[in-house]
Enzyme design. Structure first.
Site, mmCIF file in Angstrom:
data_model
loop_
_atom_site.group_PDB
_atom_site.id
_atom_site.type_symbol
_atom_site.label_atom_id
_atom_site.label_comp_id
_atom_site.label_asym_id
_atom_site.label_seq_id
_atom_site.Cartn_x
_atom_site.Cartn_y
_atom_site.Cartn_z
ATOM 1 N N ASN A 103 -3.849 7.102 1.167
ATOM 2 C CA ASN A 103 -3.290 7.301 2.575
ATOM 3 C C ASN A 103 -2.630 8.358 2.720
ATOM 4 O OD1 ASN A 103 -1.259 6.277 0.427
ATOM 5 N ND2 ASN A 103 0.050 5.827 2.437
ATOM 6 N N CYS B 103 5.516 3.827 3.398
ATOM 7 C CA CYS B 103 6.592 2.810 2.538
ATOM 8 C C CYS B 103 7.327 3.684 1.419
ATOM 9 C CB CYS B 103 5.436 2.220 1.955
ATOM 10 S SG CYS B 103 4.237 0.964 2.733
#
Length: 384
Positions: free
Chosen positions: A153, A326
């Site tokens: 990602n 995150c």
């Protein structure tokens, strides 16, 4: 005033317009627990079953019952790592993951070390591609599960999953693949590629937040992480979120239909963006130059901080990321960028641009110009 440009689809995707229309078809006052057998319950059962079939079709399994629905990719990863390791511990207590896995894979893998499991992180090369020789050395007959993401990602690199599968299965272990960022972007076929467990996110398919899925190959045994009722084969107890699940199913259907055309369109924009930004002084592409997600462009810039880039670009009306959503609030260097061999100072100067259906080629000059302006201004005031 110019419209804002959103370039952080890896963190959160807008709901697909077709999914939004589908969601509005649910009547006011809709209610139904799939565990009941009266009319409303049967309607809910049908909605969940249809979604299961659509998600199964997207990932290439002929067994819809191999799909269980969860609250999102993090829960799916936890069930896959913890559940598979604990249920199959009699075969070994070793876990292998790539050094660039998402934190929702790495943290469960680290946590089960408290129960006596050993974790090995397999290295990647400078493009973020798994080192297959090192992986083969790490995976032993006692390795119960190996987790390798389909695509990263942060840097967009796509992994050679079929080759990974052959290595893992030669030693008799299970292969878990986090396909959160790959699904709907590149073709996935769990049966062809030999994937035992596969993680999906509803939002990353253009569906709502708060719903995900986990494919579990028929015959693979997994221990529940939560205990309660018998929903989702007993692996995800709790009343199903029927509305979100149904909408994820529609998102999966649309992703499968549109993937080829949309990925080709986004890849052309991505390539133009990469060409423009890497033309800036001391700007470098991160990730594989060719084997990368079609919507993903990631960079590092010498002598400036990623957080400063993000804030400056926001002031110019453009939303970009710096590392994973995150982990970006930790202010630590990205473990992904460190794993591909960057120094801490280099890893701090990252910018990630992930495209979506609302982006178009006409935006590229404005984005490149904004990045150039931002880099020049920040370097003029940086103490680095």
């Amino acid at each position: 005033m110019e419209e804002r440009i959103y370039l952080d689809h890896a963190a959160a995707m807008p709901v697909h317009p077709g999914v939004a229309r589908f969601c509005r078809q649910f009547p006011d006052g809709f209610a139904g627990n799939p565990s009941t057998i009266y009319r409303e319950g049967l309607q809910a059962q049908e909605a969940v079953a249809t979604a299961r079939e659509r998600v199964a079709a997207l990932v290439g399994t002929s067994a819809p019952d191999s799909i269980i629905f969860t609250s999102g990719a993090t829960e799916s990863n936890n069930i896959a790592i913890r559940g598979a390791a604990l249920r199959n511990r009699k075969f070994g207590k070793r876990v292998v993951a790539s050094a660039t896995e998402h934190i929702s894979v790495l943290n469960p893998a680290k946590d089960i070390q408290k129960g006596g499991f050993a974790l090995t992180l397999a290295p990647v090369d400078r493009f973020g591609t798994i080192d297959l020789d090192a992986l083969a050395a790490a995976v032993t007959p006692g390795t119960v599960i190996t987790s390798i993401h389909h695509a990263n990602n942060e840097i967009g690199t796509i992994q050679p999953i079929r080759e990974v599968s052959a290595i893992v299965h030669e030693q008799g272990g299970l292969l878990h693949v986090d396909a959160t960022d790959a699904a709907g972007r590149i073709p996935i076929d769990v049966e062809r590629d030999g994937i035992d467990l596969l993680t999906l996110s509803g939002n990353q398919l253009g569906g709502p937040d708060g719903v995900g899925a986990l494919y579990i190959r028929p015959g693979v045994r997994v221990q529940p992480v939560l205990v309660g009722g018998g929903q989702e084969r007993g692996l995800r107890p709790g009343t199903e979120n029927v509305f979100a699940i149904a909408c994820m199913g529609e998102a999966a259907r649309l992703a499968g239909e549109e993937m080829a055309g949309e990925s080709k369109r986004l890849a052309a924009i991505r390539d133009r963006l990469i060409a423009g930004i890497t033309g800036i002084e001391e700007a470098y592409l991160t990730g594989h130059p060719e084997e990368r997600l079609p919507h993903h462009a990631s960079f590092r810039f010498s002598r400036i901080e990623g957080e400063s880039i993000q804030l400056a670009m926001d002031m110019l009306g453009i939303a970009v990321a710096t590392g994973s959503a995150c982990t970006s609030r930790t202010l630590e260097a990205s473990h992904v960028l460190l794993a591909i061999g960057l120094a801490h100072a280099e890893a701090h100067g990252s910018m990630v641009a992930t495209l979506g259906r609302r982006n178009n080629m006409d935006e590229v000059p404005r984005i490149v110009g904004a990045v150039g302006e931002t880099v020049k201004r920040l370097r003029a005031i940086t103490p680095l």
